[in-house]
Motif scaffolding. Structure first.
Motif, PDB file in Angstrom:
ATOM      1  N   UNK A 143      25.318  18.907 -61.814  1.00 45.44           N
ATOM      2  CA  UNK A 143      26.019  20.049 -61.219  1.00 45.44           C
ATOM      3  C   UNK A 143      27.214  20.473 -62.055  1.00 45.44           C
ATOM      4  N   UNK A 144      27.464  21.787 -62.018  1.00 44.39           N
ATOM      5  CA  UNK A 144      28.589  22.377 -62.746  1.00 44.39           C
ATOM      6  C   UNK A 144      29.929  22.010 -62.132  1.00 44.39           C
ATOM      7  N   UNK A 145      29.938  21.752 -60.839  1.00 50.45           N
ATOM      8  CA  UNK A 145      31.179  21.362 -60.162  1.00 50.45           C
ATOM      9  C   UNK A 145      30.909  20.181 -59.232  1.00 50.45           C
ATOM     10  N   UNK A 146      31.943  19.408 -58.990  1.00 50.61           N
ATOM     11  CA  UNK A 146      31.811  18.305 -58.039  1.00 50.61           C
ATOM     12  C   UNK A 146      31.709  18.844 -56.614  1.00 50.61           C
ATOM     13  N   UNK A 147      32.246  20.033 -56.368  1.00 50.84           N
ATOM     14  CA  UNK A 147      32.110  20.650 -55.053  1.00 50.84           C
ATOM     15  C   UNK A 147      30.630  20.854 -54.730  1.00 50.84           C
ATOM     16  N   UNK A 148      29.872  21.382 -55.701  1.00 52.30           N
ATOM     17  CA  UNK A 148      28.428  21.572 -55.497  1.00 52.30           C
ATOM     18  C   UNK A 148      27.714  20.231 -55.349  1.00 52.30           C
ATOM     19  N   UNK A 149      28.053  19.272 -56.200  1.00 52.62           N
ATOM     20  CA  UNK A 149      27.405  17.954 -56.146  1.00 52.62           C
ATOM     21  C   UNK A 149      27.658  17.283 -54.800  1.00 52.62           C
ATOM     22  N   UNK A 150      28.895  17.327 -54.322  1.00 52.81           N
ATOM     23  CA  UNK A 150      29.225  16.713 -53.033  1.00 52.81           C
ATOM     24  C   UNK A 150      28.501  17.397 -51.878  1.00 52.81           C
ATOM     25  N   UNK A 151      28.368  18.710 -51.947  1.00 51.68           N
ATOM     26  CA  UNK A 151      27.669  19.444 -50.899  1.00 51.68           C
ATOM     27  C   UNK A 151      26.197  19.028 -50.847  1.00 51.68           C
ATOM     28  N   UNK A 152      25.532  19.008 -51.997  1.00 50.79           N
ATOM     29  CA  UNK A 152      24.110  18.662 -52.029  1.00 50.79           C
ATOM     30  C   UNK A 152      23.899  17.208 -51.607  1.00 50.79           C
ATOM     31  N   UNK A 153      24.764  16.300 -52.056  1.00 52.03           N
ATOM     32  CA  UNK A 153      24.646  14.904 -51.620  1.00 52.03           C
ATOM     33  C   UNK A 153      24.731  14.817 -50.103  1.00 52.03           C
ATOM     34  N   UNK A 154      25.735  15.453 -49.512  1.00 51.76           N
ATOM     35  CA  UNK A 154      25.906  15.411 -48.052  1.00 51.76           C
ATOM     36  C   UNK A 154      24.711  16.018 -47.333  1.00 51.76           C
ATOM     37  N   UNK A 155      24.210  17.148 -47.839  1.00 49.88           N
ATOM     38  CA  UNK A 155      23.060  17.806 -47.227  1.00 49.88           C
ATOM     39  C   UNK A 155      21.838  16.881 -47.249  1.00 49.88           C
ATOM     40  N   UNK A 156      21.583  16.260 -48.403  1.00 49.77           N
ATOM     41  CA  UNK A 156      20.414  15.376 -48.517  1.00 49.77           C
ATOM     42  C   UNK A 156      20.543  14.152 -47.613  1.00 49.77           C
ATOM     43  N   UNK A 157      21.737  13.565 -47.563  1.00 52.96           N
ATOM     44  CA  UNK A 157      21.934  12.405 -46.692  1.00 52.96           C
ATOM     45  C   UNK A 157      21.729  12.800 -45.239  1.00 52.96           C
ATOM     46  N   UNK A 158      22.336  13.896 -44.828  1.00 52.71           N
ATOM     47  CA  UNK A 158      22.191  14.325 -43.440  1.00 52.71           C
ATOM     48  C   UNK A 158      20.736  14.639 -43.103  1.00 52.71           C
ATOM     49  N   UNK A 159      20.043  15.329 -43.997  1.00 49.53           N
ATOM     50  CA  UNK A 159      18.656  15.702 -43.706  1.00 49.53           C
ATOM     51  C   UNK A 159      17.722  14.493 -43.674  1.00 49.53           C
ATOM     52  N   UNK A 160      18.110  13.397 -44.303  1.00 50.62           N
ATOM     53  CA  UNK A 160      17.291  12.173 -44.311  1.00 50.62           C
ATOM     54  C   UNK A 160      17.883  11.067 -43.448  1.00 50.62           C
ATOM     55  N   UNK A 161      18.951  11.349 -42.729  1.00 49.83           N
ATOM     56  CA  UNK A 161      19.694  10.300 -42.020  1.00 49.83           C
ATOM     57  C   UNK A 161      18.901   9.606 -40.918  1.00 49.83           C
ATOM     58  N   UNK A 162      17.865  10.225 -40.408  1.00 51.77           N
ATOM     59  CA  UNK A 162      17.057   9.587 -39.366  1.00 51.77           C
ATOM     60  C   UNK A 162      15.849   8.844 -39.931  1.00 51.77           C
ATOM     61  N   UNK A 163      15.684   8.870 -41.237  1.00 44.19           N
ATOM     62  CA  UNK A 163      14.620   8.125 -41.899  1.00 44.19           C
ATOM     63  C   UNK A 163      14.948   6.636 -41.790  1.00 44.19           C
ATOM     64  N   UNK A 164      13.991   5.840 -41.386  1.00 48.45           N
ATOM     65  CA  UNK A 164      14.244   4.404 -41.198  1.00 48.45           C
ATOM     66  C   UNK A 164      14.508   3.669 -42.502  1.00 48.45           C
ATOM     67  N   UNK A 165      14.139   4.259 -43.637  1.00 38.49           N
ATOM     68  CA  UNK A 165      14.288   3.578 -44.922  1.00 38.49           C
ATOM     69  C   UNK A 165      15.586   3.925 -45.654  1.00 38.49           C
ATOM     70  N   UNK A 166      16.412   4.772 -45.072  1.00 36.93           N
ATOM     71  CA  UNK A 166      17.644   5.155 -45.767  1.00 36.93           C
ATOM     72  C   UNK A 166      18.694   4.057 -45.608  1.00 36.93           C
ATOM     73  N   UNK A 167      19.362   3.746 -46.705  1.00 41.53           N
ATOM     74  CA  UNK A 167      20.408   2.720 -46.697  1.00 41.53           C
ATOM     75  C   UNK A 167      21.796   3.291 -46.448  1.00 41.53           C
ATOM     76  N   UNK A 168      21.976   4.593 -46.653  1.00 41.96           N
ATOM     77  CA  UNK A 168      23.277   5.216 -46.414  1.00 41.96           C
ATOM     78  C   UNK A 168      23.669   5.002 -44.956  1.00 41.96           C
TER      79      UNK A 168
END
Length: 145
Positions: A88-113
């Motif tokens: 990512x060009x900015x950490x703002x974008x990187x942090x947003x995408x990381x949060x989005x991916x974690x939230x969208x996968x947060x109910x997956x039983x295999x996620x360690x986050x």
């Protein structure tokens, strides 16, 4: 330490060509569990427009995650891969995408986050279109795991 793998659209050269200051990554373990995270590439640089070519790397090559659970799994000898999903060009974008991916996968039983620890700035309209495309692409890759 396992070498970094790269998603289909990325290489180390792409990551270090001056257009990225951070990346979203995934650790995958042999038991099917995974961890999503974000890492800054250059010390003190949060926007690629600020790169001057003299920056020091921020320890990303040997990075093992800030998660104690992930570190314990690595230390126990468990097989794993670590993959850079997108730069990512900015950490703002990187942090947003990381949060989005974690939230969208947060109910997956295999996620360690266990938490999302970043404060995200909602993107402007131009960034929204760009980030939607990036997230769709990453989700397609993750859907094939």
């Amino acid at each position: 330490m396992n070498d970094w793998l790269y998603s289909p659209d990325w290489t180390e050269n792409d990551l270090l060509d001056g257009g990225s200051v951070g990346f979203v990554y995934m650790f995958q373990f042999e038991d099917g569990t995974f961890y999503l995270g974000v890492k800054q590439i250059w010390k003190g640089v949060r926007d690629s427009t600020k790169l001057k070519g003299i920056e020091k790397e921020n320890g990303w090559r040997d990075y093992r995650s800030s998660s104690k659970k992930v570190q314990k799994m690595i230390d126990s000898g468990m097989n794993y891969t670590r993959t850079i999903l997108w730069g990512f060009e900015t950490m703002t974008e990187a942090n947003y995408v990381e949060s989005f991916l974690i939230l969208s996968r947060s109910l997956d039983e295999n996620i360690l986050n266990m938490a999302m620890m970043s404060k995200c700035r909602i993107p402007n309209n131009a960034q929204k279109r760009k980030l939607k495309g990036i997230i769709r692409t990453i989700e397609e890759w993750l859907g094939n795991m």
